[in-house]
Design a protein around this motif. Structure first.
Motif, PDB file in Angstrom:
ATOM      1  N   PHE A  50      13.312 -69.368  14.193  1.00  0.00           N
ATOM      2  CA  PHE A  50      13.631 -70.161  13.007  1.00  0.00           C
ATOM      3  C   PHE A  50      14.906 -69.590  12.393  1.00  0.00           C
ATOM      4  O   PHE A  50      15.070 -68.373  12.285  1.00  0.00           O
ATOM      5  N   GLY A  52      17.623 -69.888   9.029  1.00  0.00           N
ATOM      6  CA  GLY A  52      17.973 -70.443   7.725  1.00  0.00           C
ATOM      7  C   GLY A  52      19.491 -70.477   7.641  1.00  0.00           C
ATOM      8  O   GLY A  52      20.164 -71.187   8.395  1.00  0.00           O
ATOM      9  N   GLY A  53      20.040 -69.622   6.758  1.00  0.00           N
ATOM     10  CA  GLY A  53      21.494 -69.562   6.620  1.00  0.00           C
ATOM     11  C   GLY A  53      22.134 -68.542   7.552  1.00  0.00           C
ATOM     12  O   GLY A  53      23.352 -68.345   7.505  1.00  0.00           O
ATOM     13  N   SER A  55      22.093 -65.351   7.360  1.00  0.00           N
ATOM     14  CA  SER A  55      22.735 -64.258   6.625  1.00  0.00           C
ATOM     15  C   SER A  55      21.984 -62.944   6.759  1.00  0.00           C
ATOM     16  O   SER A  55      22.349 -61.943   6.146  1.00  0.00           O
ATOM     17  N   ASN A  56      20.916 -62.963   7.566  1.00  0.00           N
ATOM     18  CA  ASN A  56      20.187 -61.710   7.799  1.00  0.00           C
ATOM     19  C   ASN A  56      19.871 -61.569   9.284  1.00  0.00           C
ATOM     20  O   ASN A  56      18.786 -61.151   9.672  1.00  0.00           O
ATOM     21  N   THR A 119      18.600 -69.140   2.517  1.00  0.00           N
ATOM     22  CA  THR A 119      17.747 -70.265   2.136  1.00  0.00           C
ATOM     23  C   THR A 119      16.473 -69.789   1.423  1.00  0.00           C
ATOM     24  O   THR A 119      16.088 -68.614   1.520  1.00  0.00           O
TER      25      THR A 119
HETATM   26  C1  LIG Z   1      26.854 -60.777   1.411  1.00  0.00           C
HETATM   27  C2  LIG Z   1      25.361 -60.656   1.548  1.00  0.00           C
HETATM   28  C3  LIG Z   1      24.620 -60.119   0.512  1.00  0.00           C
HETATM   29  C4  LIG Z   1      23.225 -60.006   0.625  1.00  0.00           C
HETATM   30  N1  LIG Z   1      22.538 -59.485  -0.430  1.00  0.00           N
HETATM   31  C5  LIG Z   1      21.194 -59.370  -0.351  1.00  0.00           C
HETATM   32  C6  LIG Z   1      20.450 -58.842  -1.464  1.00  0.00           C
HETATM   33  O1  LIG Z   1      21.006 -58.512  -2.500  1.00  0.00           O
HETATM   34  N2  LIG Z   1      19.107 -58.726  -1.323  1.00  0.00           N
HETATM   35  C7  LIG Z   1      18.456 -59.124  -0.193  1.00  0.00           C
HETATM   36  O2  LIG Z   1      17.222 -58.998  -0.152  1.00  0.00           O
HETATM   37  N3  LIG Z   1      19.127 -59.638   0.861  1.00  0.00           N
HETATM   38  C8  LIG Z   1      20.471 -59.767   0.805  1.00  0.00           C
HETATM   39  N4  LIG Z   1      21.168 -60.284   1.871  1.00  0.00           N
HETATM   40  C9  LIG Z   1      20.440 -60.665   3.100  1.00  0.00           C
HETATM   41  C10 LIG Z   1      20.106 -62.193   3.182  1.00  0.00           C
HETATM   42  O3  LIG Z   1      20.914 -62.938   2.330  1.00  0.00           O
HETATM   43  C11 LIG Z   1      18.644 -62.470   2.829  1.00  0.00           C
HETATM   44  O4  LIG Z   1      17.777 -61.752   3.666  1.00  0.00           O
HETATM   45  C12 LIG Z   1      18.286 -63.964   2.952  1.00  0.00           C
HETATM   46  O5  LIG Z   1      17.011 -64.210   2.449  1.00  0.00           O
HETATM   47  C13 LIG Z   1      18.384 -64.482   4.374  1.00  0.00           C
HETATM   48  O6  LIG Z   1      18.303 -65.897   4.318  1.00  0.00           O
HETATM   49  P1  LIG Z   1      18.775 -66.802   5.516  1.00  0.00           P
HETATM   50  O7  LIG Z   1      18.351 -68.198   5.200  1.00  0.00           O
HETATM   51  O8  LIG Z   1      20.212 -66.599   5.767  1.00  0.00           O
HETATM   52  O9  LIG Z   1      17.882 -66.228   6.689  1.00  0.00           O
HETATM   53  P2  LIG Z   1      18.225 -66.070   8.244  1.00  0.00           P
HETATM   54  O10 LIG Z   1      19.207 -64.965   8.412  1.00  0.00           O
HETATM   55  O11 LIG Z   1      18.560 -67.374   8.841  1.00  0.00           O
HETATM   56  O12 LIG Z   1      16.810 -65.586   8.772  1.00  0.00           O
HETATM   57  C14 LIG Z   1      16.266 -64.354   8.368  1.00  0.00           C
HETATM   58  C15 LIG Z   1      14.849 -64.229   8.948  1.00  0.00           C
HETATM   59  O13 LIG Z   1      14.010 -65.216   8.396  1.00  0.00           O
HETATM   60  C16 LIG Z   1      13.475 -66.063   9.428  1.00  0.00           C
HETATM   61  N5  LIG Z   1      13.415 -67.407   8.861  1.00  0.00           N
HETATM   62  C17 LIG Z   1      14.433 -68.116   8.331  1.00  0.00           C
HETATM   63  N6  LIG Z   1      13.979 -69.266   7.818  1.00  0.00           N
HETATM   64  C18 LIG Z   1      12.653 -69.301   8.055  1.00  0.00           C
HETATM   65  C19 LIG Z   1      11.609 -70.233   7.759  1.00  0.00           C
HETATM   66  N7  LIG Z   1      11.829 -71.368   7.114  1.00  0.00           N
HETATM   67  N8  LIG Z   1      10.338 -69.919   8.173  1.00  0.00           N
HETATM   68  C20 LIG Z   1      10.073 -68.763   8.815  1.00  0.00           C
HETATM   69  N9  LIG Z   1      11.007 -67.847   9.101  1.00  0.00           N
HETATM   70  C21 LIG Z   1      12.281 -68.110   8.717  1.00  0.00           C
HETATM   71  C22 LIG Z   1      14.401 -65.897  10.599  1.00  0.00           C
HETATM   72  O14 LIG Z   1      13.770 -66.171  11.838  1.00  0.00           O
HETATM   73  C23 LIG Z   1      14.779 -64.429  10.453  1.00  0.00           C
HETATM   74  O15 LIG Z   1      13.751 -63.624  10.977  1.00  0.00           O
HETATM   75  C24 LIG Z   1      22.568 -60.424   1.799  1.00  0.00           C
HETATM   76  C25 LIG Z   1      23.324 -60.978   2.845  1.00  0.00           C
HETATM   77  C26 LIG Z   1      24.704 -61.095   2.720  1.00  0.00           C
HETATM   78  C27 LIG Z   1      25.489 -61.725   3.833  1.00  0.00           C
END
Ligand SMILES: Cc1cc2nc3c(=O)[nH]c(=O)nc-3n(C[C@H](O)[C@H](O)[C@H](O)COP(=O)(O)OP(=O)(O)OC[C@H]3O[C@@H](n4cnc5c(N)ncnc54)[C@H](O)[C@@H]3O)c2cc1C
Length: 339
Positions: A50, A52-53, A55-56, A119
Motif C-alpha cells: 500500500f 500513500g504519499g 514520504s516514509n 496521507t
Molecule cells: C520532510 C519530511 C518531514 C517529515 N516529518 C515527520 C514528522 O515530523 N513526524 C513523523 O511522524 N513523520 C514525519 N515524516 C515521515 C512521513 O511524512 C510520515 O510517516 C507519513 O505519515 C507517511 O505518509 P505517506 O502517506 O507518505 O506514507 P507512505 O510513505 O506512502 O507509506 C508509509 C507506510 O504506510 C503504509 N501505508 C500507506 N498508506 C496505507 C494505508 N492506507 N493502509 C495501510 N498501510 C498504508 C505503507 O505501506 C508504508 O508501510 C516526514 C517525512 C518528510 C519527507
C-alpha cells in the motif's frame, strides 16, 4: 480501475528514487478493490504494497508485485458531544490539508502535526508525531480491510497499540490491513502544547489558537527541514534510540553533553546528536548524503539510488555503534532490504 504494468514510482516517493512496480493501481473508491482482488486471485504468489504519499519509504529495489496507491477521499464531522467533535477522514486525504481543514472548521488538536507530509491513511502506521503531540493523542478509531480475507474491521485506540513511531500495523501485522478511513476525537476545550523547544519562543508574544500554533509549526518546520520538492528525503531517517539507565550512565560518563529524556523505564537519546558527533552532518557520498542543517535527515542530491542511500545509512549506523555502542534503527519503510 486500470492496472498498469512496469510503473515508475519515482514521482511517488519523496526521496525521488527510481524504482518500478511490476503492477500498479490507484484506488479511489472501495469499489476498485474488486479489480485488485481479482488480480490477487490470478497472482497469489506476488506481494502487495500500500502506498500513500511515499514520504516514509525507501525503495532499494523494484517492487515485484502490486503497488496500490490509496487515494480514498472523505472529510466529515460524524458526531459531536459536550467535550469533543468526531471527524472522519479518508485514507487518501493529504494529511496537512486535512489538518488545516479541521482548523478552518474551528477544531483544535492536530495543529502541532501541521506540515507532516503524506496521507491520513499512513499516519497511524507509525503514529506520526511532532512538537510534543502524537497521532494517538487525538485518535478515536479507524476502519481497515483485511487484505487476505476482505473482512472489514474497526480498530480502537487500544487495538492499534500505538507507541513511539510504531503501531500494530507497522510491527505486528505489516501489510495485512488496508487502512481506509481514520476518525479523530478533537477537544472542544483544547490544552495547547507549546512548551516544546523552539515553539514556546516563537509564540511568546502571541494569543494562542489552533491557527496561530499551526502557522508557527509550519514556519519552524520550513526553516529546519528540507522540502522534498527541492531535495529528496523522507524526514528523520532514524528513530531516537532508547537505552537502559545503566547504558545511559556509561554514555554520559564519556559524553557529558549527551542530550537525553526519560521515557517510561528507559532513556531516549537524540539520534541527530549522536550522528552529528560522528561528523556526518552535511557529508555526502556520490548523491547520497545528510542534510547540511540536520544530520538526522538523509537526502538524495539528485541521482542516488535507493541502494546507495541505504549503504550510506549503514555507514552511519556502524559509526554511531562504534562510538556510542548504540544501534540506530531506520524510521522509513525500506522496500527490498535484505538486512
Ligand atoms: C520532510 C519530511 C518531514 C517529515 N516529518 C515527520 C514528522 O515530523 N513526524 C513523523 O511522524 N513523520 C514525519 N515524516 C515521515 C512521513 O511524512 C510520515 O510517516 C507519513 O505519515 C507517511 O505518509 P505517506 O502517506 O507518505 O506514507 P507512505 O510513505 O506512502 O507509506 C508509509 C507506510 O504506510 C503504509 N501505508 C500507506 N498508506 C496505507 C494505508 N492506507 N493502509 C495501510 N498501510 C498504508 C505503507 O505501506 C508504508 O508501510 C516526514 C517525512 C518528510 C519527507
Amino acid at each position: 480501475m486500470k492496472i498498469y504494468e512496469h510503473y515508475s514510482l519515482k514521482a511517488l516517493n519523496t526521496f525521488g528514487i527510481e524504482a518500478q512496480a511490476r503492477y500498479f493501481c490507484s484506488l479511489r473508491t472501495l469499489g476498485g478493490l474488486k479489480a485488485v482482488m481479482l488480480w490477487r486471485r490470478e497472482h497469489p504468489e506476488l506481494p502487495v504494497l500500500f502506498l500513500g504519499g511515499g514520504s516514509n519509504m525507501l525503495f532499494i529495489a523494484d517492487f515485484p508485485g502490486m503497488v496500490v496507491q490509496v487515494r480514498l477521499a472523505e472529510r466529515k464531522v460524524i458526531a459531536d458531544d459536550q467535550n469533543y467533535v468526531y471527524v472522519r477522514a479518508g485514507a487518501g486525504e493529504n494529511w496537512h490539508d486535512f489538518v488545516r481543514w479541521t482548523i478552518e472548521q474551528g477544531y483544535a488538536g492536530l495543529e502541532n502535526l501541521s506540515l507532516i507530509p503524506g496521507t491520513v491513511g499512513a499516519a497511524p502506521m507509525q503514529n506520526i508525531g511532532a512538537y510534543g503531540v502524537e497521532l494517538k493523542d487525538h485518535f478515536y478509531e479507524l476502519d481497515a480491510l483485511d487484505w487476505r480475507t476482505a473482512e472489514l474491521r474497526k480498530f480502537s485506540l487500544d487495538d492499534c497499540a500505538f507507541a513511539y513511531r510504531d503501531s500494530h500495523f507497522k510491527s505486528v501485522e505489516p501489510g495485512r490491513w488496508l487502512i481506509g478511513a481514520v476518525t479523530f476525537r478533537l477537544p472542544k476545550h483544547p490544552i495547547w502544547k507549546t512548551d516544546y523547544a523552539g515553539v514556546s519562543e516563537y509564540l511568546a508574544d502571541k494569543t494562542l489558537d489552533a491557527r496561530t500554533i499551526s502557522d508557527a509549526i509550519i514556519a519552524i518546520r520550513q526553516s529546519k527541514l528540507p522540502d522534498p520538492a527541492v531535495i529528496g528525503n523522507a524526514g528523520s531517517f532514524f528513530k531516537n534510540p532508547l537505552v537502559t539507565a545503566d547504558e545511559f550512565t556509561a554514555i554520559k560518563a564519556k559524553f557529558p553533553n549527551c542530550p537525553a529524556w526519560p521515557q517510561d523505564q528507559l532513556v531516549k537519546l537524540s539520534a541527530g546528536w549522536l550522528i552529528d558527533q560522528c561528523g556526518w552532518k552535511g557529508k555526502r557520498v556520490g548523491d547520497a548524503g545528510t542534510y547540511d542543517q540536520h544530520a538526522l535527515v538523509l537526502v538524495n542530491h539528485g541521482q542516488a539510488t535507493g541502494a546507495e542511500i541505504w549503504q550510506f545509512a549503514q555507514a552511519i549506523i556502524a559509526s554511531v555503534q562504534a562510538k556510542f555502542g548504540v544501534i540506530l534503527e531506520a524510521e522509513p519503510n525500506v522496500i527490498g532490504a535484505t538486512t
